[in-house]
Design a protein around this motif. Structure first.
Motif, PDB file in Angstrom:
ATOM      1  N   THR A  22       0.869  -1.186   0.000  1.00  0.00           N
ATOM      2  CA  THR A  22       0.000   0.000   0.000  1.00  0.00           C
ATOM      3  C   THR A  22       0.897   1.224   0.000  1.00  0.00           C
ATOM      4  OG1 THR A  22      -0.145   0.127   2.421  1.00  0.00           O
ATOM      5  CG2 THR A  22      -1.809  -1.210   1.291  1.00  0.00           C
ATOM      6  N   LEU A  23       0.417   2.289  -0.588  1.00  0.00           N
ATOM      7  CA  LEU A  23       1.191   3.533  -0.647  1.00  0.00           C
ATOM      8  C   LEU A  23       0.209   4.681  -0.811  1.00  0.00           C
ATOM      9  CD1 LEU A  23       4.055   4.780  -0.755  1.00  0.00           C
ATOM     10  CD2 LEU A  23       3.932   4.578  -3.243  1.00  0.00           C
ATOM     11  N   ARG A  24       0.288   5.635   0.093  1.00  0.00           N
ATOM     12  CA  ARG A  24      -0.678   6.729   0.096  1.00  0.00           C
ATOM     13  C   ARG A  24      -0.726   7.418  -1.262  1.00  0.00           C
ATOM     14  NH1 ARG A  24      -0.429  11.720   4.261  1.00  0.00           N
ATOM     15  NH2 ARG A  24       1.760  11.240   4.002  1.00  0.00           N
ATOM     16  N   GLY A  25      -1.935   7.533  -1.779  1.00  0.00           N
ATOM     17  CA  GLY A  25      -2.139   8.179  -3.065  1.00  0.00           C
ATOM     18  C   GLY A  25      -1.924   7.272  -4.257  1.00  0.00           C
ATOM     19  N   VAL A  26      -1.400   6.060  -4.021  1.00  0.00           N
ATOM     20  CA  VAL A  26      -1.150   5.124  -5.125  1.00  0.00           C
ATOM     21  C   VAL A  26      -1.955   3.839  -4.933  1.00  0.00           C
ATOM     22  CG1 VAL A  26       0.597   3.792  -6.376  1.00  0.00           C
ATOM     23  CG2 VAL A  26       1.173   6.055  -5.461  1.00  0.00           C
ATOM     24  N   ALA A  27      -1.842   3.242  -3.758  1.00  0.00           N
ATOM     25  CA  ALA A  27      -2.561   1.987  -3.487  1.00  0.00           C
ATOM     26  C   ALA A  27      -3.119   2.057  -2.074  1.00  0.00           C
ATOM     27  CB  ALA A  27      -1.630   0.796  -3.644  1.00  0.00           C
ATOM     28  N   PRO A  78       9.209 -21.448  -6.087  1.00  0.00           N
ATOM     29  CA  PRO A  78       8.148 -20.613  -5.513  1.00  0.00           C
ATOM     30  C   PRO A  78       8.241 -19.177  -6.017  1.00  0.00           C
ATOM     31  CG  PRO A  78       9.944 -20.857  -3.944  1.00  0.00           C
ATOM     32  CD  PRO A  78      10.301 -21.708  -5.116  1.00  0.00           C
ATOM     33  N   ALA A  79       7.115 -18.613  -6.330  1.00  0.00           N
ATOM     34  CA  ALA A  79       7.077 -17.242  -6.827  1.00  0.00           C
ATOM     35  C   ALA A  79       5.770 -16.592  -6.410  1.00  0.00           C
ATOM     36  CB  ALA A  79       7.227 -17.214  -8.345  1.00  0.00           C
ATOM     37  N   LEU A  80       5.832 -15.301  -6.186  1.00  0.00           N
ATOM     38  CA  LEU A  80       4.649 -14.518  -5.828  1.00  0.00           C
ATOM     39  C   LEU A  80       4.429 -13.466  -6.907  1.00  0.00           C
ATOM     40  CD1 LEU A  80       2.682 -13.897  -3.212  1.00  0.00           C
ATOM     41  CD2 LEU A  80       4.076 -11.822  -3.149  1.00  0.00           C
ATOM     42  N   LEU A  81       3.199 -13.354  -7.382  1.00  0.00           N
ATOM     43  CA  LEU A  81       2.838 -12.346  -8.381  1.00  0.00           C
ATOM     44  C   LEU A  81       2.202 -11.158  -7.685  1.00  0.00           C
ATOM     45  CD1 LEU A  81       2.288 -11.340 -11.286  1.00  0.00           C
ATOM     46  CD2 LEU A  81       0.173 -12.717 -11.251  1.00  0.00           C
ATOM     47  N   ILE A  82       2.715  -9.976  -7.976  1.00  0.00           N
ATOM     48  CA  ILE A  82       2.148  -8.734  -7.434  1.00  0.00           C
ATOM     49  C   ILE A  82       1.700  -7.883  -8.615  1.00  0.00           C
ATOM     50  CG2 ILE A  82       2.543  -6.712  -5.972  1.00  0.00           C
ATOM     51  CD1 ILE A  82       4.827  -8.228  -4.654  1.00  0.00           C
ATOM     52  N   VAL A  83       0.460  -7.443  -8.583  1.00  0.00           N
ATOM     53  CA  VAL A  83      -0.113  -6.653  -9.672  1.00  0.00           C
ATOM     54  C   VAL A  83      -0.575  -5.319  -9.117  1.00  0.00           C
ATOM     55  CG1 VAL A  83      -1.918  -6.535 -11.437  1.00  0.00           C
ATOM     56  CG2 VAL A  83      -0.863  -8.740 -10.877  1.00  0.00           C
ATOM     57  N   GLY A  84      -0.162  -4.246  -9.751  1.00  0.00           N
ATOM     58  CA  GLY A  84      -0.598  -2.929  -9.307  1.00  0.00           C
ATOM     59  C   GLY A  84       0.469  -1.869  -9.512  1.00  0.00           C
ATOM     60  N   GLU A  85       0.082  -0.618  -9.323  1.00  0.00           N
ATOM     61  CA  GLU A  85       0.961   0.509  -9.624  1.00  0.00           C
ATOM     62  C   GLU A  85       2.230   0.526  -8.766  1.00  0.00           C
ATOM     63  OE1 GLU A  85       0.802   2.676 -12.053  1.00  0.00           O
ATOM     64  OE2 GLU A  85      -1.006   1.711 -12.839  1.00  0.00           O
ATOM     65  N   THR A  86       2.166   0.017  -7.556  1.00  0.00           N
ATOM     66  CA  THR A  86       3.350   0.113  -6.682  1.00  0.00           C
ATOM     67  C   THR A  86       4.494  -0.786  -7.142  1.00  0.00           C
ATOM     68  OG1 THR A  86       2.509  -1.584  -5.165  1.00  0.00           O
ATOM     69  CG2 THR A  86       1.979   0.712  -4.651  1.00  0.00           C
ATOM     70  N   THR A  87       4.213  -1.732  -8.052  1.00  0.00           N
ATOM     71  CA  THR A  87       5.311  -2.572  -8.546  1.00  0.00           C
ATOM     72  C   THR A  87       6.323  -1.761  -9.350  1.00  0.00           C
ATOM     73  OG1 THR A  87       4.128  -3.197 -10.570  1.00  0.00           O
ATOM     74  CG2 THR A  87       3.826  -4.597  -8.626  1.00  0.00           C
ATOM     75  N   ARG A  88       5.914  -0.585  -9.819  1.00  0.00           N
ATOM     76  CA  ARG A  88       6.842   0.270 -10.567  1.00  0.00           C
ATOM     77  C   ARG A  88       7.995   0.769  -9.683  1.00  0.00           C
ATOM     78  NH1 ARG A  88       4.431   1.771 -15.504  1.00  0.00           N
ATOM     79  NH2 ARG A  88       2.133   1.853 -15.509  1.00  0.00           N
ATOM     80  N   TYR A  89       7.815   0.701  -8.392  1.00  0.00           N
ATOM     81  CA  TYR A  89       8.848   1.209  -7.484  1.00  0.00           C
ATOM     82  C   TYR A  89       9.944   0.183  -7.195  1.00  0.00           C
ATOM     83  CZ  TYR A  89       5.712   5.119  -6.611  1.00  0.00           C
ATOM     84  OH  TYR A  89       4.923   6.231  -6.764  1.00  0.00           O
ATOM     85  N   ALA A  90       9.863  -0.989  -7.800  1.00  0.00           N
ATOM     86  CA  ALA A  90      10.829  -2.050  -7.508  1.00  0.00           C
ATOM     87  C   ALA A  90      12.258  -1.623  -7.805  1.00  0.00           C
ATOM     88  CB  ALA A  90      10.481  -3.315  -8.287  1.00  0.00           C
ATOM     89  N   ASP A  91      12.455  -0.775  -8.838  1.00  0.00           N
ATOM     90  CA  ASP A  91      13.814  -0.302  -9.138  1.00  0.00           C
ATOM     91  C   ASP A  91      14.311   0.665  -8.079  1.00  0.00           C
ATOM     92  OD1 ASP A  91      14.619  -1.611 -11.552  1.00  0.00           O
ATOM     93  OD2 ASP A  91      13.050  -0.491 -12.577  1.00  0.00           O
ATOM     94  N   ARG A  92      13.481   1.674  -7.779  1.00  0.00           N
ATOM     95  CA  ARG A  92      13.924   2.712  -6.850  1.00  0.00           C
ATOM     96  C   ARG A  92      14.145   2.166  -5.440  1.00  0.00           C
ATOM     97  NH1 ARG A  92      14.104   7.844  -7.094  1.00  0.00           N
ATOM     98  NH2 ARG A  92      12.697   8.097  -8.857  1.00  0.00           N
ATOM     99  N   TYR A  93      13.282   1.271  -5.011  1.00  0.00           N
ATOM    100  CA  TYR A  93      13.345   0.799  -3.629  1.00  0.00           C
ATOM    101  C   TYR A  93      14.057  -0.541  -3.480  1.00  0.00           C
ATOM    102  CZ  TYR A  93       9.672   4.315  -2.841  1.00  0.00           C
ATOM    103  OH  TYR A  93       8.946   5.462  -2.768  1.00  0.00           O
ATOM    104  N   SER A  94      14.587  -1.073  -4.571  1.00  0.00           N
ATOM    105  CA  SER A  94      15.262  -2.364  -4.488  1.00  0.00           C
ATOM    106  C   SER A  94      16.494  -2.245  -3.587  1.00  0.00           C
ATOM    107  CB  SER A  94      15.690  -2.832  -5.878  1.00  0.00           C
ATOM    108  OG  SER A  94      16.384  -4.052  -5.808  1.00  0.00           O
ATOM    109  N   TRP A  95      16.600  -3.114  -2.606  1.00  0.00           N
ATOM    110  CA  TRP A  95      17.714  -3.036  -1.645  1.00  0.00           C
ATOM    111  C   TRP A  95      18.364  -4.399  -1.404  1.00  0.00           C
ATOM    112  CZ3 TRP A  95      17.452  -6.009   2.784  1.00  0.00           C
ATOM    113  CH2 TRP A  95      16.191  -6.559   3.098  1.00  0.00           C
ATOM    114  N   PHE A  96      17.613  -5.472  -1.565  1.00  0.00           N
ATOM    115  CA  PHE A  96      18.134  -6.784  -1.186  1.00  0.00           C
ATOM    116  C   PHE A  96      18.986  -7.410  -2.292  1.00  0.00           C
ATOM    117  CE2 PHE A  96      17.474 -11.479  -0.854  1.00  0.00           C
ATOM    118  CZ  PHE A  96      18.252 -11.666   0.272  1.00  0.00           C
ATOM    119  N   ALA A  97      18.485  -7.406  -3.505  1.00  0.00           N
ATOM    120  CA  ALA A  97      19.228  -7.979  -4.630  1.00  0.00           C
ATOM    121  C   ALA A  97      18.986  -7.109  -5.865  1.00  0.00           C
ATOM    122  CB  ALA A  97      18.794  -9.419  -4.888  1.00  0.00           C
TER     123      ALA A  97
END
Length: 488
Positions: free
Chosen positions: A348-353, A440-459
Motif C-alpha cells: 500500500t502507498l498513500r495516493g497510489v494503493a 516458488p514465486a509470488l505475483l504482485i499486480v498494481g501501480e506500486t510494482t513500478r517502485y521495484a527499481d527505486r526501492y530495491s535493496w536486497f538484490a
C-alpha cells in the motif's frame, strides 16, 4: 561447519605449551582453569609464569624447543614469536597424532581456542575457525549480557536431582518435558536469585505434582509460520517451539538450514505437497498430526509463510480441536509481506494503493483462475499458479485489468536466489515462458510494482524487465500532498 566443537576433560592431564611470553601466559592461565597439568618449554618466562613455576603450579623446562617428544602430552600449544619454531611444533604434534594450537596461524592448527562464556558448570564456546578472534569476542560479549550470572547454580541443582528425576519419570520424552518446564519456572528464578533452599523446595513440589499433572504431560501441536524463505525471518517464539518439539512436520519449501534449529533427536517428516506429483493429502496429514499429538508428542507443524494465509492452518486446527487436543499458533511473516518488502514493492502507498488483496492462482473446478474485478488503487498479491500465468493474465484482463497494468514476479523471495521480474499483465504469460520463472514465486499486480527499481535493496542486480519501462524520477513519493504520482 569447519570445526567440530568439543569439550576436553583436561583435569590432571599433561599439556605442553611452547613459549614463555604474554601470549603463552594467557594460554597457560586458561589451561590451568581447566585443571590441566601444564609444562612450559621456553628459555625464559614472563613474570607471571615465573611465579607459577616457583610455586610449583606449572612445570618449566628452561630451554628452547628442539624436538622434544610429544607423546606424554594430550594437547600441545605453540605460542612463540618464531614462526619456524611454531611450524616445527605443529609438524611434530601432527606426526605424534596430538592436537595442536598454533597462536595466530590457524592453517597449522588442529584445534582452536574459542572465546568462552563461563557460567560453570555451564560453558559456552564461540569460535570463528580462527579467522576472526575479534568477532568471536564480540559475540561472547553479546551472550554475556543475556545469560543470568548464576546460570551455573541452576545446572548444579539439576545435576543433584538428575538421578531422582530419572527414577520417578521413566519415559525419556516425558522427563525432557519435565526439565523444559523446570528451566522456565520458579525453580530457575530462585536459583538465579541465590535462594537455593527455595529452589530445592520448588523442584521437589514440581516433581511430586508431575504424575498428577495430565495437562503438563499431554502432547501438544505448534502451528508455526516459518516465514517466506529467509531463515532469519522466523519469529523468536517460532524458533523456541521448533527447538523443543519431538516431531517436526515441515512443508516442502522449508529450508534445510531452518530445520537445523530442531533438536538433533527430533523426528523430521516432510509433509509438503509437490505440484503434479504424488504427495500426502490434507486428510492424511491431519490424521498424522492428531495421532502424534495423541501419543504424547510435542509436534511442530512448520509451515512456509503464515499458517493462516493459504497454509491450511485452519483445517489442521479444526482436526486438533475436534480431537480435543492442545495447540498453539505462532504467526509468521507471510510470503506476500516478505517478498514485497525484499523486492522493494510497497503493498500500500498513500495516493497510489489504498488496499491489498491476497488471493491464489489455483483454479476452480472449471479450470478458470479465481480473480476479482479490477479496482483502481488496489494491489493484488497472488500466490502459486506460476504455470497458469497466461491463463491468470487473461482472467485479469477479462475482469477489467488493463493489459498495460504493471506487475512484478518475486521468485524465491527473501533468499539468496531471489529474482524480481517486472512486466505488465498483458505479457505475463510470455514473461514466464521466456525467462523461465519457476515456483516458488509470488505475483504482485498494481501501480506500486513500478517502485521495484527505486526501492530495491536486497538484490538490486537481480531485477529484470520484460516489456516494462524503468521507473522515472517523477515516481518519487511526496507526503506534502494527499496523493503521489504513480511511476510511468
Amino acid at each position: 561447519m569447519q570445526h567440530l566443537p568439543l569439550f576436553a576433560q583436561l583435569k590432571d592431564r599433561a599439556v605442553l605449551v611452547v613459549g614463555g611470553g604474554a601470549v603463552a601466559e594467557r594460554r597457560v592461565t586458561l589451561l590451568r582453569e581447566a585443571g590441566a597439568a601444564v609444562t612450559v618449554v621456553a628459555p625464559a618466562l614472563s613474570p607471571r609464569l615465573t611465579e607459577l613455576a616457583a610455586a610449583g603450579l606449572i612445570h618449566h623446562v628452561p630451554e628452547p624447543y628442539t624436538g622434544q617428544p610429544l607423546e606424554p602430552y594430550w594437547l600441545v600449544v605453540a605460542a612463540t614469536d618464531d614462526g619456524a619454531v611454531n611450524a616445527a611444533v605443529a609438524a611434530a604434534a601432527t606426526a605424534a597424532k596430538r592436537f595442536v594450537n598454533v597462536v595466530d596461524d590457524h592453517a597449522l592448527c588442529t584445534f582452536v581456542m574459542p572465546a568462552i562464556v563461563d557460567r560453570s558448570p555451564v560453558t559456552i564456546a564461540i569460535g570463528s575457525s580462527g579467522l576472526s578472534p575479534v568477532l568471536a569476542r564480540w559475540i561472547k560479549g553479546v551472550v554475556e549480557t543475556v545469560l543470568p550470572a548464576r546460570l551455573g547454580a541452576l545446572a548444579e541443582l539439576a545435576g543433584r536431582w538428575r538421578q531422582r528425576v530419572r527414577s520417578q519419570i521413566a519415559d525419556p520424552d516425558e522427563r525432557r518435558h519435565f526439565w523444559e518446564r523446570v528451566v522456565t519456572s520458579a525453580v530457575a528464578e530462585h536459583a538465579f536469585a541465590g535462594r537455593e533452599a527455595d529452589a530445592e523446595r520448588a523442584l521437589d513440589d514440581a516433581l511430586a505434582s508431575w504424575a498428577d499433572d495430565d495437562a503438563a504431560r499431554r502432547g501438544e501441536a505448534y502451528l508455526v509460520g516459518a516465514g517466506p524463505g529467509g531463515i532469519d525471518l522466523i519469529t523468536i517464539r517460532g524458533r523456541q517451539l521448533l527447538a523443543s518439539a519431538d516431531v517436526v512436520l515441515y512443508d516442502r519449501l522449508v529450508s534445510a538450514e531452518l530445520l537445523r534449529y530442531a533438536r538433533r533427536d527430533a523426528e523430521l517428516i516432510c509433509v509438503g505437497k509437490t505440484p503434479r506429483r504424488p504427495s500426502i493429502s490434507q486428510r492424511q496429514l491431519n490424521r498424522l498430526l492428531v495421532s502424534l499429538v495423541k501419543s504424547g508428542k510435542r509436534v511442530c507443524r512448520l509451515k512456509g509463510g503464515d499458517p493462516f494465509v493459504f497454509g491450511r492452518g485452519g483445517e489442521e486446527l479444526e482436526a486438533l480441536a475436534e480431537a480435543g487436543l492442545k495447540f498453539q499458533v505462532v504467526p509468521g511473516v507471510s510470503a506476500a509481506e516478505g517478498c514485497a518488502a525484499y523486492a522493494g514493492i510497497p503493498l500500500t502507498l498513500r495516493g497510489v494503493a489504498h488496499a491489498v488483496l491476497f488471493t491464489t492462482g489455483h483454479t476452480r473446478d472449471d479450470g478458470q483462475p479465481i480473480v476479482g474485478e479490477f479496482e483502481a488503487g488496489r494491489t493484488l498479491a497472488l500466490y502459486m499458479g506460476v504455470a497458469q500465468y497466461a491463463e491468470i493474465a487473461a482472467a485479469l484482463i477479462a475482469k477489467g485489468y488493463p493489459p498495460e497494468t504493471p506487475a512484478a514476479v518475486v521468485e524465491s523471495g527473501t533468499t539468496d536466489r531471489q529474482r524480481v521480474v517486472r512486466t505488465v499483465v498483458g505479457r505475463l504469460g510470455e514473461a514466464q515462458a521466456a525467462l523461465g520463472i519457476t515456483p516458488p514465486a509470488l505475483l504482485i499486480v498494481g501501480e506500486t510494482t513500478r517502485y521495484a527499481d527505486r526501492y530495491s535493496w536486497f538484490a538490486p542486480s537481480k531485477v529484470e524487465r520484460f516489456a516494462e519501462a524503468s521507473i522515472g524520477d517523477d515516481a518519487r513519493v511526496s507526503y506534502r500532498e494527499n496523493s503521489n504520482k504513480a511511476a510511468p
